[in-house]
Design an enzyme around this catalytic site. Structure first.
Site, mmCIF file in Angstrom:
data_model
loop_
_atom_site.group_PDB
_atom_site.id
_atom_site.type_symbol
_atom_site.label_atom_id
_atom_site.label_comp_id
_atom_site.label_asym_id
_atom_site.label_seq_id
_atom_site.Cartn_x
_atom_site.Cartn_y
_atom_site.Cartn_z
ATOM 1 N N GLY A 38 44.133 42.345 47.289
ATOM 2 C CA GLY A 38 45.373 42.473 47.089
ATOM 3 C C GLY A 38 46.530 41.521 46.952
ATOM 4 N N ARG A 91 35.762 61.539 37.115
ATOM 5 C CA ARG A 91 36.841 60.560 37.022
ATOM 6 C C ARG A 91 38.149 61.035 36.573
ATOM 7 N NH1 ARG A 91 34.784 55.228 36.614
ATOM 8 N NH2 ARG A 91 32.622 55.197 36.518
ATOM 9 N N MET A 116 39.180 48.202 40.333
ATOM 10 C CA MET A 116 38.053 48.229 40.060
ATOM 11 C C MET A 116 37.245 49.476 39.447
ATOM 12 S SD MET A 116 38.130 44.934 39.936
ATOM 13 C CE MET A 116 36.545 44.274 39.490
ATOM 14 N N HIS A 135 43.377 40.662 34.551
ATOM 15 C CA HIS A 135 41.934 40.422 34.496
ATOM 16 C C HIS A 135 41.531 38.932 34.203
ATOM 17 C CE1 HIS A 135 37.602 41.299 33.290
ATOM 18 N NE2 HIS A 135 37.659 40.247 32.311
HETATM 19 C C1 GAR Z 1 41.958 39.513 40.389
HETATM 20 O O1 GAR Z 1 41.358 38.177 40.210
HETATM 21 C C2 GAR Z 1 41.873 40.445 39.114
HETATM 22 O O2 GAR Z 1 41.880 39.503 37.837
HETATM 23 C C3 GAR Z 1 40.646 41.285 38.990
HETATM 24 O O3 GAR Z 1 40.207 41.294 40.677
HETATM 25 C C4 GAR Z 1 41.023 40.356 41.321
HETATM 26 C C5 GAR Z 1 41.720 41.190 42.292
HETATM 27 O O4 GAR Z 1 42.445 40.105 43.151
HETATM 28 N N1 GAR Z 1 40.442 42.348 38.094
HETATM 29 C C6 GAR Z 1 39.576 42.631 37.389
HETATM 30 O O5 GAR Z 1 38.521 41.928 37.507
HETATM 31 C C7 GAR Z 1 39.685 44.077 36.760
HETATM 32 N N2 GAR Z 1 38.801 43.969 35.349
HETATM 33 P P1 GAR Z 1 43.148 40.626 44.456
HETATM 34 O O6 GAR Z 1 42.784 41.907 44.952
HETATM 35 O O7 GAR Z 1 43.572 39.412 45.324
HETATM 36 O O8 GAR Z 1 44.671 40.761 43.809
#
Ligand code: GAR
EC number: 2.1.2.2
Length: 228
Positions: A38, A91, A116, A135
């Protein structure tokens, strides 16, 4: 050739598009979907608190009982609703539950901040053109899981992050904003990921404001066409 160090990346990263229009963005009601840490959610809250984004996060939906985003939401006094995907047979059923929560908190933009899960048409149709995802790659390169590792394996010299409008296919849809991050010779996935996240935290709120401005402009244009 000058070698870049990790500290140089903040100044060497490129952000596109470069600026926002002067029109003040509308007040937005954001619903955040998150699966893990988050940090992007916290960065959005910080941008709101700093007056850089005229928005309010009305609810956080998370799908993993141990996700740290729930603690972050509690600390910020924002309702966080656990919808564990394991409790749903399909889903579509899960997305239906998400839509119900978002609607009950009168959300108008859905922000996938480390969400995710694949989404279905059910969610997309409920918030047309108003679901944004972040992403950790320069899409369309390296969609899907382990995007940072994919970039390292491919040997690219520049990677980054992308904010885009969500469509059915994973990590596809119109790109709102990207930031480029150089890959350094001694990079590990962890080091590169950390530098990409610094850029994610910068661009996500900018991209939300920009997408909202674009949507508002389109709405005004179609209004003036129908009045004529
Ligand atoms: C982020 O780096 C985001 O780009 C990635 O998950 C991470 C979440 O970080 N998202 C994906 O890979 C979606 N395809 P966070 O929970 O610290 O915000």
């Amino acid at each position: 050739m000058t070698q870049l160090s990790a500290n140089d990346t903040a100044t060497h990263c490129l952000i596109s598009p470069p600026g926002l229009h002067e029109l003040p963005p509308p007040e937005l009601r954001l619903g955040v979907l998150a699966s893990g840490n988050g940090s992007n959610f916290s960065a959005i809250l910080a941008a709101i608190a700093a007056g850089q984004l005229r928005a309010e996060v009305t609810v956080v939906v998370y799908n993993n009982p141990t996700a740290k985003v729930a603690e972050r939401a509690a600390a910020a006094g924002i309702p966080a609703v656990l919808l564990d995907h394991r409790a749903y047979e399909t889903r579509v059923a899960m997305d239906q539950a998400i839509v119900a929560v978002l609607r009950s908190h009168r959300v108008d933009w859905v922000i996938m901040a480390g969400w995710m899960r694949r989404v279905t048409q059910r969610l997309i149709d409920a918030f047309p053109q108003k679901i944004l995802n972040i992403h950790p790659s320069l899409l369309p390169s390296f969609p899907g899981l382990a995007a940072v590792e994919q970039a390292l394996t491919a040997g690219v010299k520049i990677t980054g992050c992308t904010v885009h409008v969500v469509e059915l296919e994973v990590d596809s849809g119109p790109i709102i904003m990207q930031a480029a991050v150089p890959v350094l010779p001694d990079d590990s996935a962890e080091k590169l990921q950390a530098r990409i996240q610094i850029q994610e935290h910068r661009i996500f709120s900018l991209a939300i404001a920009l997408a909202a401005q674009q949507a508002q402009k389109l709405a005004q244009q179609s209004e003036s066409i129908s009045i004529r």
